[in-house]
Write a protein that holds these residues in place. Structure first.
Motif, PDB file in Angstrom:
ATOM      1  N   UNK A  15       0.984  -1.231  -0.034  1.00  0.00           N
ATOM      2  CA  UNK A  15       0.112   0.103  -0.019  1.00  0.00           C
ATOM      3  C   UNK A  15       0.805   1.164   0.007  1.00  0.00           C
ATOM      4  N   UNK A  16       1.580   1.124  -1.116  1.00  0.00           N
ATOM      5  CA  UNK A  16       2.701   2.436  -1.063  1.00  0.00           C
ATOM      6  C   UNK A  16       2.771   2.930  -2.436  1.00  0.00           C
ATOM      7  N   UNK A  17       3.309   3.900  -2.872  1.00  0.00           N
ATOM      8  CA  UNK A  17       3.502   4.421  -4.257  1.00  0.00           C
ATOM      9  C   UNK A  17       4.864   3.536  -4.840  1.00  0.00           C
ATOM     10  N   UNK A  18       4.598   3.157  -6.250  1.00  0.00           N
ATOM     11  CA  UNK A  18       5.721   2.553  -6.787  1.00  0.00           C
ATOM     12  C   UNK A  18       6.047   1.379  -5.966  1.00  0.00           C
ATOM     13  N   UNK A  19       5.339   0.287  -5.452  1.00  0.00           N
ATOM     14  CA  UNK A  19       5.718  -0.745  -4.774  1.00  0.00           C
ATOM     15  C   UNK A  19       6.861  -1.524  -5.217  1.00  0.00           C
ATOM     16  N   UNK A  20       7.369  -1.369  -6.592  1.00  0.00           N
ATOM     17  CA  UNK A  20       8.148  -2.168  -7.131  1.00  0.00           C
ATOM     18  C   UNK A  20       9.368  -1.395  -6.441  1.00  0.00           C
ATOM     19  N   UNK A  21       9.784  -0.352  -6.216  1.00  0.00           N
ATOM     20  CA  UNK A  21      10.941   0.214  -5.753  1.00  0.00           C
ATOM     21  C   UNK A  21      10.751   0.701  -4.078  1.00  0.00           C
TER      22      UNK A  21
END
Length: 476
Positions: A272-278
């Motif tokens: 549940x974060x922005x840009x969970x890939x990074x």
């Protein structure tokens, strides 16, 4: 909302959920008959209270379907093959449970449900979730299988009015009888053989647990660790959910994208974060979890995932976990005597729960035994043998554990206490103290039910704590 006026409803069972359902449906205009096979003084007292409210009660007959029944509402423990339900099926009458009725009774502005099930850890995780939601400033309550009838909650009985969200614990029994349940987000914590006499097979048990994911709208939370053999993840993959609902894993290791996990002693969120890939978001420290045993950290991650799915801020996860205090008899520290720690996990009533408890300590003098309920102990002993200093066995089925120890941990000293009276617990604690060395943990994690010696697991845990205190007084 279903109209209940004039409906002929048969309620199966005169327990807490049955009484709650009967009162609620009668209050909505239904014609209610409660049936129960018992006829004790307690049964008659509860029957008299319901009859005073205009509800018919039939005792000592749990098999005959009352004439004209439109719907049967069952208490959770009644088996699907009960004669009453067979009669209902023959008459074309549906059978549902109290959770299903609660779901149908919700008003248009009802609080969303965040639901939790699993073989072990349900109550703790539900309470953790409620603590986190409260830390976020939300009005909430931990309800359902946790003890508060869900029907009373959705009808707005005090103190459950105007809630923002519900933390709902659901058993496999309740899920079996709740075909239309569709919650905001749900978690299955783990799956291990349990209640197979009720469900008939492990496959049927898992399928009933998996019902919790049906129709989820935001998140299906699953246990991503390999030790669970992807059992809960498979249930997510098989579920029919709303478009946009996400699969969110939790792990005791470093999390991948769309997961929560642990990195360097920190609980982190990559779901549940922005840009969970990074990116990853710190939520809390492992030390904020009470107690910080591995299985309890998993519980905390599951609770955090559901809270985050509901939009809770990271700081509320930390504050809620810090504020949480587990119920008694769940990995509870009792005392330290002569450098030995005594821990009460009487709630570990099956092998899966006991294994989780044993994994939290090393070395251990293990107090175990009771009613096995058809369980076998080979895998438990194999996985825990290296942690065991010794074992003290009590209860009716202790020989099954003794045999598993002889096969897989022959180096572990075993004391077999033949007596099965309640005083055996003091003898067990004395034997454990004799075998333990400074730095050890004496752990009551019975892996069995308690009813051969005690009224329930609470009484068993109380007996252990009393015995430890008596030992401490002698040493003082």
């Amino acid at each position: 909302m279903t109209s209940w006026q004039g409906k002929n409803i048969t309620v199966a069972g005169l327990g807490v959920s049955g009484v709650s359902a009967a009162r609620a449906l009668a209050g909505l205009g239904a014609v209610v008959t409660v049936v129960d096979g018992g006829d004790s003084e307690g049964h008659r007292e509860r029957a008299a209270e319901l009859e005073a409210a205009g509800i018919s009660v039939r005792l000592a007959d749990a098999e005959t379907l009352p004439e004209g029944t439109d719907l049967v509402v069952t208490s959770p423990g009644w088996k699907p093959d009960s004669p009453l339900f067979e009669a209902a099926a023959a008459a074309g009458v549906d059978v549902v449970g109290d959770v299903e009725i609660a779901w149908r009774l919700r008003g248009p502005d009802a609080a969303p449900w965040l639901a939790i099930t699993g073989t072990n850890g349900k109550t703790t995780t539900t309470q953790m979730l409620a603590s986190i939601l409260k830390a976020a400033g939300l009005k909430t309550a931990a309800v359902g299988n946790i003890g508060t009838p869900i029907i009373d909650v959705v009808l707005g009985e005090e103190p459950y009015r105007d809630l923002d969200v519900l933390a709902v614990e659901l058993s496999s029994y309740q899920l079996h009888w709740a075909p239309s349940l569709r919650v905001h987000s749900a978690a299955v914590l783990n799956l291990a053989p349990d209640h197979l006499d009720w469900h008939g097979s492990m496959e049927a048990y898992a399928a009933d647990k998996g019902r919790i994911y049906e129709g989820n709208t935001v998140a299906c939370v699953y246990n991503a660790d390999a030790a669970d053999n992807k059992a809960t993840e498979n249930l997510v993959m098989e579920a029919d959910v709303e478009e946009g609902c996400r699969a969110i894993g939790f792990t005791l290791g470093a999390p991948g994208p769309s997961m929560l996990g642990v990195v360097d002693g920190i609980l982190v969120d990559r779901a549940f974060v922005d840009d969970r890939q990074k990116n990853a978001q710190e939520l809390a420290e492992v030390a904020d979890v009470n107690p910080p045993a591995p299985h309890n950290i998993a519980n905390a991650l599951a609770a955090a995932a559901l809270a985050r799915a509901f939009g809770v801020k990271p700081s509320a996860v930390r504050d809620g976990l810090r504020a949480f205090r587990p119920d008694a008899h769940r990995v509870s520290h009792v005392d330290e005597v002569d450098g030995v720690t005594y821990v009460d996990d009487s709630k570990a009533t099956n092998t899966h729960a006991a294994e989780a408890s044993l994994a939290a300590f090393d070395p251990i003098v293990w107090i175990a035994g009771g009613l096995a309920k058809g369980a076998t102990f080979d895998e438990l002993v194999q996985r825990s043998a290296k942690r065991l200093r010794a074992a003290v066995l009590i209860g009716a089925d202790r020989a099954l554990i003794a045999e598993a120890l002889a096969r897989h941990a022959p180096q572990v000293p075993v004391v077999d206490l033949e007596r099965t009276d309640t005083g055996a617990m003091l003898a067990a604690v004395r034997e454990a103290a004799r075998l333990a060395e400074p730095g050890d943990t004496v752990l009551l994690a019975p892996a069995c039910a308690s009813m051969d010696m005690f009224a329930n697991y609470n009484k068993r845990g109380d007996a252990f704590a009393d015995a430890v205190r008596e030992l401490a007084a002698e040493k003082a």
